[in-house]
Design an enzyme around this catalytic site. Structure first.
Site, PDB file in Angstrom:
ATOM      1  N   LYS A  29     -18.057 -12.876  -7.811  1.00  0.00           N
ATOM      2  CA  LYS A  29     -18.976 -13.503  -8.858  1.00  0.00           C
ATOM      3  C   LYS A  29     -20.206 -13.893  -8.334  1.00  0.00           C
ATOM      4  O   LYS A  29     -20.380 -14.555  -7.547  1.00  0.00           O
ATOM      5  CB  LYS A  29     -18.232 -14.313  -9.714  1.00  0.00           C
ATOM      6  CG  LYS A  29     -18.887 -15.221 -11.020  1.00  0.00           C
ATOM      7  CD  LYS A  29     -18.368 -16.292 -11.941  1.00  0.00           C
ATOM      8  CE  LYS A  29     -18.516 -16.475 -13.326  1.00  0.00           C
ATOM      9  NZ  LYS A  29     -17.989 -17.326 -13.323  1.00  0.00           N
TER      10      LYS A  29
ATOM     11  N   SER B 289     -16.883 -16.418 -18.068  1.00  0.00           N
ATOM     12  CA  SER B 289     -17.901 -15.889 -17.968  1.00  0.00           C
ATOM     13  C   SER B 289     -18.671 -15.277 -16.555  1.00  0.00           C
ATOM     14  O   SER B 289     -19.111 -14.346 -15.690  1.00  0.00           O
ATOM     15  CB  SER B 289     -19.112 -17.163 -16.946  1.00  0.00           C
ATOM     16  OG  SER B 289     -18.916 -17.778 -16.183  1.00  0.00           O
TER      17      SER B 289
ATOM     18  N   GLY C 192     -14.243 -22.949 -15.303  1.00  0.00           N
ATOM     19  CA  GLY C 192     -14.789 -23.896 -15.405  1.00  0.00           C
ATOM     20  C   GLY C 192     -14.468 -24.424 -17.578  1.00  0.00           C
ATOM     21  O   GLY C 192     -14.222 -25.174 -17.688  1.00  0.00           O
ATOM     22  N   GLY C 193     -14.018 -23.321 -17.645  1.00  0.00           N
ATOM     23  CA  GLY C 193     -14.150 -23.255 -19.565  1.00  0.00           C
ATOM     24  C   GLY C 193     -13.331 -22.064 -19.290  1.00  0.00           C
ATOM     25  O   GLY C 193     -13.734 -21.395 -20.510  1.00  0.00           O
ATOM     26  N   GLY C 194     -12.611 -20.887 -18.534  1.00  0.00           N
ATOM     27  CA  GLY C 194     -11.913 -20.740 -19.099  1.00  0.00           C
ATOM     28  C   GLY C 194     -12.327 -19.283 -18.852  1.00  0.00           C
ATOM     29  O   GLY C 194     -12.137 -17.528 -18.637  1.00  0.00           O
ATOM     30  N   SER C 195     -13.635 -19.103 -17.610  1.00  0.00           N
ATOM     31  CA  SER C 195     -14.049 -18.013 -17.339  1.00  0.00           C
ATOM     32  C   SER C 195     -13.334 -16.857 -16.139  1.00  0.00           C
ATOM     33  O   SER C 195     -14.111 -15.669 -15.729  1.00  0.00           O
ATOM     34  CB  SER C 195     -15.435 -18.933 -15.861  1.00  0.00           C
ATOM     35  OG  SER C 195     -16.101 -19.209 -17.366  1.00  0.00           O
TER      36      SER C 195
END
Length: 595
Positions: free
Chosen positions: A187, A263, A284-287
């Site tokens: 990533k 993301s 950080g929020g499901g990425s």
């Protein structure tokens, strides 16, 4: 967008007794989105209205007296009964269980690191031959219609150099192990020597490539992994679809008219389309888990402090962790074990117990496991196929002896709001280093909204984090070993062509993708997303298991069990968007001899 173009949306999650509230706001894209950004820039009340509707009003009514927790590092390992010893199950577990892995593995065409490794050992093909063929496939994936936009920055000479070194090691019978010569994509949030870390933008670090590898990349390279380059991501990670009008929006290989999730969307697409068996994401929020769910692969969000953050772009310190994404659980476990562990360059990693793969193949009986389900919460999905998949898995887990226990997790709605405020504040703090107008319209919209967060709002959010961590501590100490939920409340959402040029703002989609995700990020516990079937449109369905801090081993064990449960129902994307046959093309007898 006309009303006829809107996705059908079930209102089940907005019922009076819903565990978490479904956010709703007008869908914005194209010219209307740009007008909205203009209004938000010059009329503060517009941003205030949107944020108030997202839950800020409810947060400010809370009376919370707990001490704040600014970083969800786990309590001492003894709290959870984790006994650390010098003898842990490591990479040797793969050799011990080789025959069992072959018997229980359903590939549907997906290759594992061990398949590459054995092909190299038996001289049927070399890493150099494989990478020369793979480079052609990467180019094809960027030229197909529509282009997949998975691996968007790669250096041919660097890949060939890595493959040449690996080939020489195998020729000299000095292989570095299972990962030697295995291609891995990264990533664009993680430093790789010689590559810019642009974090999905068109301007950050342009002309300023990294001069060293992140710790987790260095550990992979030391095991001989071939780093392919950078994958596309949502701009600065501020979204869950991976729509990116500047560097390109990756496409879901199961249906290219749908998003892959974000993301870490490019990493998900790289694995799902067969370009590589393993990719690295950050969550950080499901990425990691969202694109893993949407793309039908396995994704592991690790415990806070389990992986080193050295060499990772500072986007959302208190909620984001890196982790592997893979086509198989064997490779998920392999990458996890290699990357995990203490790092003097990151003090937050220094108090963890040794990582282990203990119990990975103990899948025949689960009589020692108690799995919690919060049925009211789990019913808050938009697609009935997700509920069916969840029910089927629960039945299969029961047949293997697992005890399914009904649980409740109070204050999930408060935790949802607090997580949004926390990750939004941290991302916006990073974004403030740059001019707003350099970002895409959706990112600017998010930044405008988050500028309204006060120090008090952030402080209360961290107090709520203390409470939710206490709740989970009690659950894992006294009731369950794992918690089972859907990964997302929807399958991969549709891409509307008008959203590709300037992006889009779809609050409801964000709400539906994050509903089951945020708890693990906010509290720092590990979680894994596993494929669980497909909906009526052939879009993958993912389920999520959550474990106590440091207990990735149990997550990997239940993921391996889930892989067996799905079995031969797993399927790869259509041939048009499948690029994983490059090894077979180089060595026609590869599959016959390695099966």
């Amino acid at each position: 967008m006309s009303s006829s173009e809107q996705l059908p949306r079930n209102e089940q999650s907005t019922e009076q007794h819903a565990v978490t509230r479904r956010l709703k706001a007008p869908y914005l894209s194209g010219f209307i989105l740009r007008i909205m950004i203009f209004l938000m820039d010059y009329i503060p009340g517009v941003s205030s209205y949107l944020f108030w509707n997202a839950g800020l009003k409810a947060l400010r009514k809370l009376n919370v007296n707990d001490c704040p927790t600014l970083l969800p590092l786990p309590l001492p390992k003894e709290t959870f009964g984790i006994e650390e010893s010098k003898a842990v199950d490591g990479l040797e577990i793969f050799e011990k269980q080789k025959d069992l892995r072959q018997k229980n593995y359903y590939s549907s065409g997906f290759l594992r690191a061990s398949d590459f490794h054995e092909a190299y050992l038996t001289k049927r093909v070399t890493p150099l031959q494989v990478c020369e063929a793979l480079l052609i496939k990467i180019e094809e994936s960027l030229k197909c219609n529509p282009p997949l936009k998975a691996i968007i920055n790669y250096k041919r000479d660097d890949i060939i150099a890595q493959a040449t070194e690996s080939t020489e090691r195998y020729a000299n019978n000095s292989s570095l192990g299972l990962l030697d010569g295995v291609p891995i994509a990264v990533k664009d949030e993680v430093d790789v020597n010689g590559y810019e870390t642009n974090v999905g933008t068109k301007f950050i670090n342009v002309g300023n490539p990294a001069t060293s590898d992140a710790t987790i990349i260095d550990r992979l390279k030391k095991k001989g992994a071939i780093i392919l380059g950078k994958t596309s991501m949502h701009e600065i990670g501020f979204g869950s679809t991976n729509n990116n009008p500047f560097v390109g929006t990756p496409r879901n290989p199961y249906n290219t008219n749908h998003y892959p999730g974000g993301s870490s969307g490019g990493s998900g697409v790289a694995v799902a389309s067969g370009l590589c068996p393993i990719a690295i994401g950050r969550d950080g929020g499901g990425s990691i888990r969202i694109p893993s769910s949407f793309c039908g692969i396995y994704g592991l969000k690790t415990t806070c402090g389990r992986f080193s953050d050295h060499g990772l772009f500072p986007l959302a310190h208190s909620v984001a962790v890196s982790g592997p994404m893979a086509a198989s659980v064997d490779d998920l476990a392999l990458a996890y074990y290699v990357m995990a562990g203490k790092d003097p360059k990151d003090p937050n990693t220094l108090h963890q117990p040794l990582p282990t793969l203990r119990g990975l193949y103990n899948t025949n009986t689960l009589s020692d496991l108690k799995i919690g389900v919060y049925s009211t919460w789990n019913k808050q999905v938009d697609n009935p196929a997700i509920t069916t998949a969840l029910s089927n898995f629960i039945n299969e887990l029961k047949l293997r002896g697992a005890e399914i226990i009904e649980i409740k997790i109070p204050e999930l709605e408060e935790a949802r709001i607090a997580h949004l405020l926390t990750i939004g504040t941290e991302l916006t703090t990073t974004a403030k280093r740059y001019k707003d107008n350099l970002f895409s319209c959706p990112t600017r919209s998010n930044i405008n909204v988050m500028k309204l967060v006060t120090a008090s709002d952030y402080f209360v959010s961290q107090q709520i984090r203390t409470r939710i961590m206490r709740t989970l501590t009690n659950l894992f100490n006294n009731q369950v070993d794992l918690i089972l939920t859907p990964t997302t409340a929807i399958t991969a959402p549709k891409i509307y062509p008008r959203a590709l040029k300037h992006g889009e703002v779809d609050v409801t989609i964000i709400s539906d993708t994050l509903r089951f995700i945020q708890l693990a990020n906010f509290s720092g516990v590990p979680a894994v997303s596993v494929p669980a079937g497909y909906d009526e449109n052939n879009l993958p369905i993912g389920l999520q298991f959550i474990a106590k801090w440091y207990d990735e081993a149990t997550l990997l064990r239940i993921a391996k069990t889930s892989e067996e449960i799905l079995g031969n129902k797993r399927r790869k994307p259509s041939d048009k968007f499948w690029f994983g046959n490059y090894v077979q093309e180089v060595s026609e007898n590869f599959f016959e001899e390695s099966s």
